[in-house]
Design a protein around this motif. Structure first.
Motif, short mmCIF file in Angstrom:
data_model
loop_
_atom_site.label_atom_id
_atom_site.label_comp_id
_atom_site.label_asym_id
_atom_site.label_seq_id
_atom_site.Cartn_x
_atom_site.Cartn_y
_atom_site.Cartn_z
N ILE A 1 -4.27 2.20 4.38
CA ILE A 1 -3.10 3.00 4.74
C ILE A 1 -3.57 4.41 5.07
CG2 ILE A 1 -2.60 3.64 2.34
CD1 ILE A 1 0.40 3.56 3.08
N SER A 2 -2.94 5.02 6.07
CA SER A 2 -3.26 6.40 6.42
C SER A 2 -2.02 7.05 7.01
CB SER A 2 -4.42 6.45 7.44
OG SER A 2 -4.08 5.78 8.63
N ARG A 3 -2.03 8.36 7.11
CA ARG A 3 -0.89 9.06 7.69
C ARG A 3 -1.38 10.20 8.57
NH1 ARG A 3 2.73 10.93 2.95
NH2 ARG A 3 3.94 11.85 4.64
N ASP A 4 -0.58 10.48 9.59
CA ASP A 4 -0.83 11.61 10.47
C ASP A 4 0.43 12.47 10.43
OD1 ASP A 4 -1.14 13.40 12.59
OD2 ASP A 4 -2.21 11.97 13.82
N ASN A 5 0.41 13.52 9.64
CA ASN A 5 1.61 14.34 9.47
C ASN A 5 2.00 15.06 10.76
OD1 ASN A 5 1.98 13.63 6.77
ND2 ASN A 5 0.66 15.29 6.04
N ALA B 1 0.85 -1.20 0.00
CA ALA B 1 0.00 0.00 0.00
C ALA B 1 0.88 1.25 0.00
CB ALA B 1 -0.92 0.02 1.22
N GLY B 2 0.34 2.32 -0.56
CA GLY B 2 1.09 3.57 -0.60
C GLY B 2 0.18 4.76 -0.41
N SER C 1 -3.52 12.99 0.13
CA SER C 1 -3.35 11.65 0.68
C SER C 1 -4.04 10.60 -0.17
CB SER C 1 -3.88 11.61 2.12
OG SER C 1 -3.11 12.45 2.94
N GLY C 2 -3.78 10.67 -1.47
CA GLY C 2 -4.27 9.62 -2.34
C GLY C 2 -3.63 8.30 -1.94
N THR C 3 -4.39 7.23 -2.00
CA THR C 3 -3.91 5.93 -1.57
C THR C 3 -3.95 4.92 -2.71
OG1 THR C 3 -6.11 5.36 -0.77
CG2 THR C 3 -4.58 6.30 0.83
N TYR C 4 -3.08 3.94 -2.59
CA TYR C 4 -2.92 2.92 -3.62
C TYR C 4 -2.70 1.59 -2.93
CZ TYR C 4 -1.99 7.27 -6.02
OH TYR C 4 -2.08 8.55 -6.48
N TYR C 5 -3.24 0.52 -3.54
CA TYR C 5 -3.17 -0.79 -2.91
C TYR C 5 -2.84 -1.87 -3.93
CZ TYR C 5 -5.53 1.54 0.94
OH TYR C 5 -5.85 2.41 1.95
N LYS D 1 1.96 13.74 13.64
CA LYS D 1 2.65 12.76 14.47
C LYS D 1 3.79 12.07 13.74
CE LYS D 1 -1.34 11.69 17.40
NZ LYS D 1 -2.25 10.61 17.91
N ASN D 2 4.04 12.49 12.50
CA ASN D 2 5.12 11.85 11.70
C ASN D 2 4.93 10.34 11.64
OD1 ASN D 2 6.22 14.40 11.39
ND2 ASN D 2 8.26 13.82 12.07
N THR D 3 3.74 9.90 11.43
CA THR D 3 3.45 8.47 11.48
C THR D 3 2.55 8.05 10.33
OG1 THR D 3 3.65 8.47 13.90
CG2 THR D 3 2.52 6.61 12.91
N VAL D 4 2.85 6.89 9.78
CA VAL D 4 1.99 6.27 8.79
C VAL D 4 1.51 4.94 9.36
CG1 VAL D 4 3.89 5.16 7.56
CG2 VAL D 4 1.74 5.62 6.37
N TYR D 5 0.27 4.59 9.05
CA TYR D 5 -0.34 3.40 9.61
C TYR D 5 -0.78 2.44 8.49
CZ TYR D 5 -0.86 6.60 13.56
OH TYR D 5 -0.62 7.51 14.57
N LEU D 6 -0.88 1.17 8.86
CA LEU D 6 -1.48 0.18 7.97
C LEU D 6 -2.44 -0.65 8.81
CD1 LEU D 6 -1.47 -0.94 5.06
CD2 LEU D 6 0.09 -2.72 5.89
N GLN D 7 -3.73 -0.40 8.61
CA GLN D 7 -4.77 -1.19 9.27
C GLN D 7 -5.04 -2.41 8.42
OE1 GLN D 7 -6.44 -0.72 12.29
NE2 GLN D 7 -7.27 -2.77 11.85
N MET D 8 -4.86 -3.58 9.02
CA MET D 8 -5.02 -4.83 8.29
C MET D 8 -6.16 -5.62 8.90
SD MET D 8 -1.02 -5.88 7.78
CE MET D 8 -0.76 -6.24 9.50
N ASN D 9 -7.21 -5.83 8.11
CA ASN D 9 -8.37 -6.59 8.54
C ASN D 9 -8.51 -7.85 7.71
OD1 ASN D 9 -9.03 -4.47 10.35
ND2 ASN D 9 -10.24 -3.43 8.79
N SER D 10 -9.31 -8.77 8.21
CA SER D 10 -9.56 -10.03 7.50
C SER D 10 -8.25 -10.69 7.06
CB SER D 10 -10.47 -9.79 6.28
OG SER D 10 -11.69 -9.21 6.66
#
Length: 124
Positions: free
Chosen positions: A71-75, A49-50, A57-61, A77-86
């Motif tokens: 995928i998401s980012r919090d600028n 993911a990107g 914050s366009g996203t790509y998978y 907090k200088n952090t990027v996340y990857l929520q993984m379900n299923s």
């Protein structure tokens, strides 16, 4: 330059969820395109993911995770996340966070800054 540290990996059952985090150093985090990649044992590293830089914050998978991962980012907090379900057993891999100012593609060779990786194991 930017330094990246992933966290949040672990062991989860088939169908479960995990959220990975990637904390970045530096004051220019918002200028970097961020990506998540993974590498399963014996396989090549692959794009997962990107997310674009700045406020775009366009996203790509990858097709294999679309609809399950976010995928998401919090600028702030200088952090990027990857929520993984299923999650599925085939999602088992070391997951890496990567950053690049202007990547030419979502291939791993287009990214110069990498974290150390975090292991995700999905049991059946």
């Amino acid at each position: 330059q930017v330094q990246l540290v992933e966290s949040g990996g672990g062991l989860v059952q088939d169908g479960g969820s995990l959220r990975l985090s990637c904390a970045a150093s530096g004051r220019t985090f918002r200028t970097y395109v961020m990506g998540w990649f993974r590498q399963a044992s014996g396989k090549e590293r692959e794009f997962v993911a990107g997310i674009n830089s700045w406020s775009d914050s366009g996203t790509y998978y990858a097709a294999s995770v679309k609809g399950r991962f976010t995928i998401s980012r919090d600028n702030a907090k200088n952090t990027v996340y990857l929520q993984m379900n299923s999650l599925k057993p085939e999602d088992t891999a070391v997951y890496y966070c990567a950053a690049e100012s202007n990547p030419t593609s979502w291939g791993s060779g287009s990214f110069n800054y990498w974290g150390q990786g975090t292991q995700v194991t999905v049991s059946s």
